[in-house]
Design a protein around this motif. Structure first.
Motif, PDB file in Angstrom:
ATOM      1  N   THR A   1      44.769  41.126  55.613  1.00  0.00           N
ATOM      2  CA  THR A   1      45.108  41.651  54.271  1.00  0.00           C
ATOM      3  C   THR A   1      44.725  41.188  53.115  1.00  0.00           C
ATOM      4  O   THR A   1      43.324  40.453  53.798  1.00  0.00           O
ATOM      5  CB  THR A   1      46.885  41.244  54.278  1.00  0.00           C
ATOM      6  OG1 THR A   1      47.587  41.751  53.577  1.00  0.00           O
ATOM      7  CG2 THR A   1      46.898  39.803  53.912  1.00  0.00           C
TER       8      THR A   1
ATOM      9  N   PRO B   1      43.807  41.499  48.539  1.00  0.00           N
ATOM     10  CA  PRO B   1      44.930  41.736  47.729  1.00  0.00           C
ATOM     11  C   PRO B   1      45.492  43.211  47.529  1.00  0.00           C
ATOM     12  O   PRO B   1      46.355  43.448  46.961  1.00  0.00           O
ATOM     13  CB  PRO B   1      44.035  41.238  46.191  1.00  0.00           C
ATOM     14  CG  PRO B   1      42.703  39.951  46.572  1.00  0.00           C
ATOM     15  CD  PRO B   1      43.397  40.609  48.167  1.00  0.00           C
ATOM     16  N   THR B   2      44.405  44.423  46.963  1.00  0.00           N
ATOM     17  CA  THR B   2      44.909  45.872  46.896  1.00  0.00           C
ATOM     18  C   THR B   2      43.900  46.272  48.131  1.00  0.00           C
ATOM     19  O   THR B   2      42.867  45.638  48.746  1.00  0.00           O
ATOM     20  CB  THR B   2      43.825  45.299  45.422  1.00  0.00           C
ATOM     21  OG1 THR B   2      42.654  45.933  45.028  1.00  0.00           O
ATOM     22  CG2 THR B   2      44.571  45.219  44.497  1.00  0.00           C
TER      23      THR B   2
ATOM     24  N   VAL C   1      48.544  43.166  49.817  1.00  0.00           N
ATOM     25  CA  VAL C   1      49.748  42.017  49.674  1.00  0.00           C
ATOM     26  C   VAL C   1      50.287  42.812  48.296  1.00  0.00           C
ATOM     27  O   VAL C   1      50.988  42.283  47.971  1.00  0.00           O
ATOM     28  CB  VAL C   1      49.092  40.987  49.294  1.00  0.00           C
ATOM     29  CG1 VAL C   1      50.406  40.016  48.870  1.00  0.00           C
ATOM     30  CG2 VAL C   1      48.816  39.911  50.523  1.00  0.00           C
ATOM     31  N   LEU C   2      49.389  42.665  47.103  1.00  0.00           N
ATOM     32  CA  LEU C   2      49.432  42.780  45.668  1.00  0.00           C
ATOM     33  C   LEU C   2      50.974  44.416  45.455  1.00  0.00           C
ATOM     34  O   LEU C   2      52.059  44.334  44.936  1.00  0.00           O
ATOM     35  CB  LEU C   2      48.993  43.172  44.701  1.00  0.00           C
ATOM     36  CG  LEU C   2      47.662  41.776  44.497  1.00  0.00           C
ATOM     37  CD1 LEU C   2      47.150  41.993  43.575  1.00  0.00           C
ATOM     38  CD2 LEU C   2      48.839  40.339  44.347  1.00  0.00           C
TER      39      LEU C   2
ATOM     40  N   VAL D   1      43.549  36.734  54.902  1.00  0.00           N
ATOM     41  CA  VAL D   1      43.242  37.397  53.310  1.00  0.00           C
ATOM     42  C   VAL D   1      41.692  37.551  52.512  1.00  0.00           C
ATOM     43  O   VAL D   1      41.009  37.280  52.669  1.00  0.00           O
ATOM     44  CB  VAL D   1      43.427  36.346  52.080  1.00  0.00           C
ATOM     45  CG1 VAL D   1      43.777  37.531  50.996  1.00  0.00           C
ATOM     46  CG2 VAL D   1      45.339  36.289  52.287  1.00  0.00           C
TER      47      VAL D   1
ATOM     48  N   SER E   1      38.822  39.653  50.393  1.00  0.00           N
ATOM     49  CA  SER E   1      38.703  40.160  49.082  1.00  0.00           C
ATOM     50  C   SER E   1      37.275  40.514  49.348  1.00  0.00           C
ATOM     51  O   SER E   1      36.488  40.091  49.994  1.00  0.00           O
ATOM     52  CB  SER E   1      38.815  38.854  48.092  1.00  0.00           C
ATOM     53  OG  SER E   1      37.737  37.906  48.613  1.00  0.00           O
TER      54      SER E   1
ATOM     55  N   THR F   1      37.752  42.314  43.502  1.00  0.00           N
ATOM     56  CA  THR F   1      38.703  41.201  43.588  1.00  0.00           C
ATOM     57  C   THR F   1      38.785  40.931  42.258  1.00  0.00           C
ATOM     58  O   THR F   1      37.784  39.929  42.226  1.00  0.00           O
ATOM     59  CB  THR F   1      38.621  40.891  44.821  1.00  0.00           C
ATOM     60  OG1 THR F   1      38.952  42.023  46.134  1.00  0.00           O
ATOM     61  CG2 THR F   1      40.540  40.025  44.854  1.00  0.00           C
TER      62      THR F   1
ATOM     63  N   GLN G   1      44.237  38.172  40.579  1.00  0.00           N
ATOM     64  CA  GLN G   1      44.703  39.167  42.279  1.00  0.00           C
ATOM     65  C   GLN G   1      44.487  38.574  43.242  1.00  0.00           C
ATOM     66  O   GLN G   1      45.287  38.128  43.885  1.00  0.00           O
ATOM     67  CB  GLN G   1      43.736  40.110  42.688  1.00  0.00           C
ATOM     68  CG  GLN G   1      43.835  41.407  41.213  1.00  0.00           C
ATOM     69  CD  GLN G   1      42.804  42.493  41.655  1.00  0.00           C
ATOM     70  OE1 GLN G   1      42.069  42.652  42.756  1.00  0.00           O
ATOM     71  NE2 GLN G   1      43.406  43.909  41.193  1.00  0.00           N
TER      72      GLN G   1
ATOM     73  N   THR H   1      48.113  36.299  45.068  1.00  0.00           N
ATOM     74  CA  THR H   1      48.063  37.102  46.441  1.00  0.00           C
ATOM     75  C   THR H   1      48.754  36.115  47.262  1.00  0.00           C
ATOM     76  O   THR H   1      49.190  35.577  48.162  1.00  0.00           O
ATOM     77  CB  THR H   1      46.726  37.413  47.466  1.00  0.00           C
ATOM     78  OG1 THR H   1      46.816  38.848  46.603  1.00  0.00           O
ATOM     79  CG2 THR H   1      46.697  37.799  48.614  1.00  0.00           C
TER      80      THR H   1
ATOM     81  N   ARG I   1      52.117  35.117  46.541  1.00  0.00           N
ATOM     82  CA  ARG I   1      53.041  35.238  47.067  1.00  0.00           C
ATOM     83  C   ARG I   1      52.891  35.111  48.647  1.00  0.00           C
ATOM     84  O   ARG I   1      53.686  34.942  49.034  1.00  0.00           O
ATOM     85  CB  ARG I   1      53.142  36.723  47.009  1.00  0.00           C
ATOM     86  CG  ARG I   1      52.989  37.452  45.751  1.00  0.00           C
ATOM     87  CD  ARG I   1      52.902  39.347  45.726  1.00  0.00           C
ATOM     88  NE  ARG I   1      53.352  39.508  44.129  1.00  0.00           N
ATOM     89  CZ  ARG I   1      52.971  40.551  44.354  1.00  0.00           C
ATOM     90  NH1 ARG I   1      53.532  42.296  44.918  1.00  0.00           N
ATOM     91  NH2 ARG I   1      53.965  41.324  42.760  1.00  0.00           N
TER      92      ARG I   1
END
Length: 754
Positions: free
Chosen positions: A569, A571-572, A685-686, A703, A705, A710, A714, A718, A721
């Motif tokens: 996954t 952040p964006t 995620v975000l 994760v 990035s 990124t 962010q 991430t 969360r």
């Protein structure tokens, strides 16, 4: 299956949430390399801003109104004028020589500027009114002949194109119309017409003719007068005239005039005047110099006249005092029958006469000075100090006189009075005669060495200064702008920074792949729907090598166990998680492992650009909804042991709810039983909570990035969360890294030879 879920019960060191972590808590190490990278990252913006400002500088040079500077040179003499011969005895204390700073102030005073303004009609601002803005000035700069008018291009004779000129002998309007615009129109045969601010024709005449006129103002009609000295321009040319008050004109000219000493204590003054017209600049500078010389002569003549008046008032009193002192001395000699004195008494007499004469002259000068200056003036204070010193000397002589016999004392005093009065009277008569001559022929102590001449080249704009300022200013502004944008964006730049911010180790640093970018561009231009996986097309690409290293270190991430589910996954969107997941899954399959890659992003499916799918294919959404079985949704990719579970042909309206159902955990257990690895490409995620839901049932979470995309905030959000949901983030993958930009000089160039 058992190994996969056992992982969730391992040490929870990385599971601890980081609620207080914020981007500004990270060390802000600013280096020249980082600043240079910010410039390279915004290269187009940087080049555009710098080139734009440089172009504006060039345009400014072409269209800016030129400014010319005329220079004159003035000398201030130390001794000159009325201090002639014996007169210097009196005038020495009245010296008219002033410090050079005072002369500079006089040159900038209203007493000098006022006559110069009247002589040059500088209160009136003259400008061509019908010139094409910018273009007309640019055309006139190159097309205007010397002492002529530029030809009108394309027959546009209704406009002024350069060389138009007008000079006024006089132009006066009522005070209430100061600052208002009048318009003078050139007519054929050296004639002209004058219009007021309302466009009403108020006067007409020819060059050299003085015309009086009546003009309407807000307070009724008023009288005006105009005389045009010279006029150059084709018929139809229009000039704008604006009259200003004397005070406003002086303030305006003071900003364009500079007066300074050429070198310290040189007694030479450099006068410079700036104007858009070189002839007007030279003419005004010369008028200022002449007005200054005339004021100096008048001032010195006035000083001579005042000194002569003072002496004429004092001479009768000195003559009477001389006669009385002589009578007293003669009467004393007759009464005492004294003819001569001793040598000692004679010496005292000589000294007393000299000091008394000096004392009288100083007091006389002090009286004259007090009539011209205030009590605190330096000249007054100097004379007062000299008088006090002479008083002290006379007091000492008086003590010596008192020690003499009484007869010698009386004789000494009477003889001293006669001698002093005789010398003073004789000197003052001579000085009076000298002052009469000086008053009649006084000359100043300043002279013009160089008159100003019309400058041939403009003083501003200076081409090297403007171009240099435009280039360096453009570079500076562009540099500051890109640094500000980089600071606002606050993007991650290198893997060490990502590891420090995320507080989770980096397992792979994937460099930016030029081959992948080229393939994406070609597919976009050609409209192709499917891209080949980079790991299958170019196995030696640096990005593939980096993912291969992730495959090697995967067993360390899984604590020595192999197999299970792995979630990728970010952040964006746009960080490259789909690229990482797809190519990583392919590399696992090429190792001989059975791999299933799951497209869990049911909102924005990304894996479909790498795999060919039927238009109405089933997928994860259909399995979770119970429409098809897992076997019915799995798609063969064409590679042994490498299968795909797509998101689904029709994306569901509620993907988050589908993922939260127990059906997904059941599906994942079934897939883990069939395959060695299940690779899941999840949503970011975000934007949505899908990735957090998926992470609850996956064996490992990575994760992804991306460098320069990124931001720190962010990545921190991430991690927070995921950690707050109880998910253990296994590691990070830093994608899109440019190694050589940050000093990682080893790069990714190591390859096997055939």
């Amino acid at each position: 299956m058992k190994a996969t879920f056992t992982m969730k019960s391992e040490s929870t060191l990385h599971n601890m949430p980081v609620p207080n972590m914020a981007p500004n808590q990270v060390d802000e190490d600013v280096s020249l390399l980082m600043l240079w990278h910010n410039v390279r990252s915004h290269a187009r913006l940087f080049a555009g801003v710098a080139a734009g400002i440089a172009a504006l500088a060039v345009l400014y040079i072409l269209v800016a109104a030129p400014v010319y500077k005329a220079n004159a040179l003035i000398q201030v003499d130390e001794q000159q004028g009325s201090a002639l011969g014996a007169l210097s005895d009196v005038a020495s204390a009245l010296s008219l020589n002033k410090p050079i700073d005072g002369e500079l102030d006089i040159l900038s005073s209203r007493a000098v500027l006022g006559p110069a303004i009247d002589a040059t009609q500088a209160r009136t601002t003259i400008a061509v009114a019908n010139r094409v803005p910018l273009l007309g000035r640019l055309y006139g700069r190159f097309a205007t002949p010397p002492d002529g008018v530029a030809d009108a291009p394309l027959g546009l004779t209704q406009f002024a194109w350069g060389g138009e000129r007008m000079e006024l002998t006089v132009f006066e309007v009522p005070n209430t119309l100061y600052g208002e615009k009048f318009r003078l129109q050139v007519q054929a045969g050296d004639r002209w017409t004058l219009e007021d601010r309302d466009g009403v024709n108020v006067a007409s005449g020819r060059v050299g003719q003085r015309v009086e006129f009546t003009v309407q103002s807000d307070y009724g009609p008023g009288k005006g007068v105009i005389e045009v000295r010279s006029l150059r321009g084709r018929p139809g040319t229009s000039f704008k005239l604006i009259e200003a008050s004397l005070q406003d004109t002086i303030e305006s000219i003071s900003k364009r005039m500079k007066v300074e000493e050429t070198t310290k204590e040189s007694s030479m003054i450099a006068l410079s005047v700036k104007n858009s017209d070189p002839e007007r600049a030279a003419r005004f500078a010369n008028e200022v110099a002449r007005a200054y010389v005339a004021l100096n002569i008048r001032h010195r003549a006035e000083q001579s006249r005042l000194s002569l008046q003072f002496l004429n008032r004092k001479l009768p009193a000195f003559r009477e005092e001389l006669e009385q002192s002589e009578d007293r001395l003669n009467a004393y000699r007759i009464r005492t029958k004294t003819i001569d004195v001793e040598q000692q008494t004679e010496a005292l007499l000589t000294r007393a006469v000299d000091l008394t004469k000096q004392k009288t002259l100083v007091d006389l000068n002090l009286q004259a000075t007090r009539e011209q200056f205030r009590a605190g003036h330096p000249a007054v204070q100097t004379l007062q100090a000299q008088s006090a010193a002479l008083d002290q000397g006379l007091h000492e002589i008086e003590k010596q006189v008192q020690a003499l016999p009484s007869t010698q004392q009386d004789y000494l005093r009477l003889a001293r009075d006669v001698a002093v009065n005789t010398q003073l009277y004789t000197a003052l008569v001579a000085n009076g005669q000298q002052l009469e001559v000086a008053e009649a022929g006084t000359t100043g102590n300043v002279s013009i060495i160089d008159l100003a001449v019309p400058p041939e080249s403009m003083d501003w704009p200076k081409v090297p200064v403007v171009i240099g300022g435009g280039v360096f200013g453009g570079l500076l502004i562009a540099f500051v702008l890109v640094q500000a944008l980089a600071a606002i964006k606050d993007a991650l730049h290198d893997p060490l920074e990502a590891e420090r911010v995320g507080q989770v180790p980096i397992f792979a640093v994937v460099p930016s792949s030029s081959a992948e970018l080229e393939t994406a561009k070609e597919n976009h231009k050609g409209g192709k729907g499917v891209m080949a996986l980079l790991a299958g097309k170019d196995t030696s690409d640096p990005s593939v090598e980096a993912l291969r290293s992730l495959r090697t270190t995967l067993k360390f991430a899984l604590l020595g166990k192999e197999g299970g589910s792995i979630l990728f996954t970010g952040p964006t969107q746009g960080v490259g998680k789909t690229f990482v997941a797809a190519n990583f899954a392919y590399l696992l399959a090429m190792k001989g492992l059975r791999v299933l890659i799951v497209d869990a992003d049911m909102r924005r499916s990304g894996l479909k650009r790498y795999f060919s799918l039927a238009p109405s294919h089933a997928g994860l959404a259909n399995v979770l909804a119970g429409d098809v079985t897992l076997d019915g949704a799995i798609v063969k990719t064409g590679h042994d042991g490498f299968d795909l579970l797509p998101a689904g042909g029709v994306l569901p309206p509620n993907p988050g709810e589908l993922l939260e159902r127990p059906a997904f955990a059941t599906l994942l257990k079934d897939a883990e039983a069939r395959y060695d690895y299940v690779i899941i490409d999840s949503p970011p995620v975000l934007p949505v909570s899908d990735a957090v839901t998926l992470s609850q049932v996956c064996g490992a979470v990575f994760v992804v990035s991306r460098a320069n995309l990124t931001s720190r905030h962010q990545l921190v959000e991430t991690m927070n969360r995921l950690n707050q949901s109880g998910t253990k983030v296994t590691g990070q993958v830093f994608n899109g890294f440019h190694a050589t930009r940050y000093g990682y000089g080893y790069g990714y160039r190591y390859r096997y030879s055939n």
